[in-house]
Design a protein around this motif. Structure first.
Motif, short mmCIF file in Angstrom:
data_model
loop_
_atom_site.label_atom_id
_atom_site.label_comp_id
_atom_site.label_asym_id
_atom_site.label_seq_id
_atom_site.Cartn_x
_atom_site.Cartn_y
_atom_site.Cartn_z
N TRP A 248 0.87 -1.36 -0.08
CA TRP A 248 0.02 -0.05 0.13
C TRP A 248 0.87 1.17 -0.10
CZ3 TRP A 248 -4.57 0.41 -1.67
CH2 TRP A 248 -5.62 -0.39 -1.52
N VAL A 270 -9.14 1.13 -4.38
CA VAL A 270 -9.95 -0.11 -4.95
C VAL A 270 -10.92 -0.15 -5.84
CG1 VAL A 270 -11.28 -2.12 -3.65
CG2 VAL A 270 -9.12 -1.10 -2.32
N MET A 273 -9.36 0.15 -9.23
CA MET A 273 -8.75 -1.11 -9.72
C MET A 273 -9.79 -1.94 -10.25
SD MET A 273 -6.12 -2.88 -10.03
CE MET A 273 -4.75 -2.58 -9.14
N GLN A 274 -11.00 -1.86 -9.49
CA GLN A 274 -12.17 -2.81 -10.03
C GLN A 274 -12.51 -2.44 -11.43
OE1 GLN A 274 -15.00 -2.00 -6.93
NE2 GLN A 274 -14.45 -4.06 -5.92
N VAL A 285 -4.67 -10.18 -10.84
CA VAL A 285 -4.37 -9.28 -9.59
C VAL A 285 -4.94 -9.77 -8.59
CG1 VAL A 285 -4.43 -6.92 -8.90
CG2 VAL A 285 -3.83 -7.35 -11.18
N GLU A 286 -4.30 -10.12 -7.21
CA GLU A 286 -4.94 -10.51 -6.06
C GLU A 286 -4.78 -9.52 -5.02
OE1 GLU A 286 -3.93 -14.19 -3.16
OE2 GLU A 286 -2.62 -13.93 -5.01
N GLY A 287 -6.02 -8.94 -4.43
CA GLY A 287 -6.04 -8.43 -3.06
C GLY A 287 -5.13 -8.89 -2.02
N PHE A 292 -1.51 -5.39 -2.95
CA PHE A 292 -2.10 -6.20 -4.09
C PHE A 292 -1.04 -7.18 -4.37
CE2 PHE A 292 -5.32 -3.05 -4.23
CZ PHE A 292 -6.23 -3.61 -4.75
#
Length: 306
Positions: A248, A270, A273-274, A285-287, A292
């Protein structure tokens, strides 16, 4: 975000819209448009714009913009143009409209292999192609950003590399001027017929072009942060050899300009990014709690020819 694309593929747009929360339905619409795009038109941007970016909001006209990205710093300085016989100061370009203009110019330059970009008799066709209606305020907004792009000075400073090539560079050398009285199709062209990109910028663009999907740019046209994230992912993901965590703190440093505190930045990021991921089905891409995780992914479009 892969679930959104899977829902659309399995159930179709309308059923998928009914299966998600109301606030997520625009994401379904974007995913559906991207998946239905058979034309696969190419867009192009310079790699430097994938790692750093223009401001999202208007600055004071005399304020420069300096933005640090991964191994690169962008400096944009205000400039002056002669308007109606008088010299006028224009602040740095900003927002989604400036980004759209730049992507269009860069795409055309790479397609033709020339830094002279022919715009034709009317920009109305291009604005329509981008899904942008030409009205009074829209016209004024694009005219303002075109003047700012023409006037500004541009420098990219790459870590460990010579930056002198950009010392006196801009983006546009001449021609990116809207005609004040050309909002009617019968009045002729909206812009000058030919825009000439700065030679240094054009050479850098030729050396380091990044392919984008034009439909994705169209879908994100009103979301400047999502556009930035899309071009960033387009540059980073396909070059990865293994999963890459991004904290972050790093994301805030690169994309957090304009946010005083991390707690205000996170939810906005967030959401942006969506939207970017909805426009990039192949992105992995994984939170994570710490930020990320970027995974090796195929590029959004695989070719450099239109």
């Amino acid at each position: 975000m892969g679930d959104i694309h899977e829902l659309v593929i399995k159930h179709g747009r309308e059923v998928a819209r009914a299966m998600v929360r109301p606030e997520d339905r625009p994401l379904v619409d974007i995913a559906a448009e991207i998946l239905a795009d058979d034309r696969q038109h190419l867009g192009i941007t310079y790699s430097g714009f994938c790692l750093t970016s223009l401001p999202h909001k208007k600055l004071a006209d005399d304020a420069p913009w300096e933005k640090r990205g991964h191994q690169v710093t962008l400096l944009v300085e205000p400039g002056r143009l002669k308007v109606n016989g008088k010299m006028k100061l224009f602040g740095v370009p900003y927002g989604a409209r400036a980004r759209m203009i730049l992507i269009y110019l860069q795409t055309q330059a790479i397609r033709t292999g020339r830094r002279e970009v022919e715009l034709g008799r009317s920009m109305r066709d291009w604005l329509t192609r981008m899904g942008i209606s030409v009205g009074g305020e829209t016209f004024k907004g694009f005219r303002e950003q075109s003047l700012r792009i023409s006037a500004c000075g541009l420098k990219f400073f790459w870590d460990g590399a010579e930056a002198d090539a950009f010392e006196k560079g801009g983006i546009v050398k001449r021609g990116l001027i809207f005609h004040e009285n050309a909002t009617d199709e019968r009045q002729g062209s909206l812009w000058e017929d030919v825009v000439q990109l700065d030679e240094t910028f054009f050479q850098a663009l030729q050396d380091h072009p990044v392919p984008l999907l034009e439909e994705a740019i169209r879908q994100l046209k009103d979301r400047s942060l999502s556009l930035d994230l899309y071009v960033w992912l387009a540059y980073r993901l396909h070059s990865l050899q293994k999963p890459q965590p991004i904290t972050w703190a790093s994301l805030y440093g690169q994309f957090g300009a304009g946010y005083d505190q991390m707690k205000h930045f996170k939810p906005r990021f967030v959401q942006a990014m969506q939207y970017a991921l909805a426009a990039y089905p192949g992105a992995k891409v994984e939170g994570a709690d710490e930020g990320f995780i970027l995974h090796p992914s195929r590029p959004p479009i695989a070719r450099l020819t239109a």
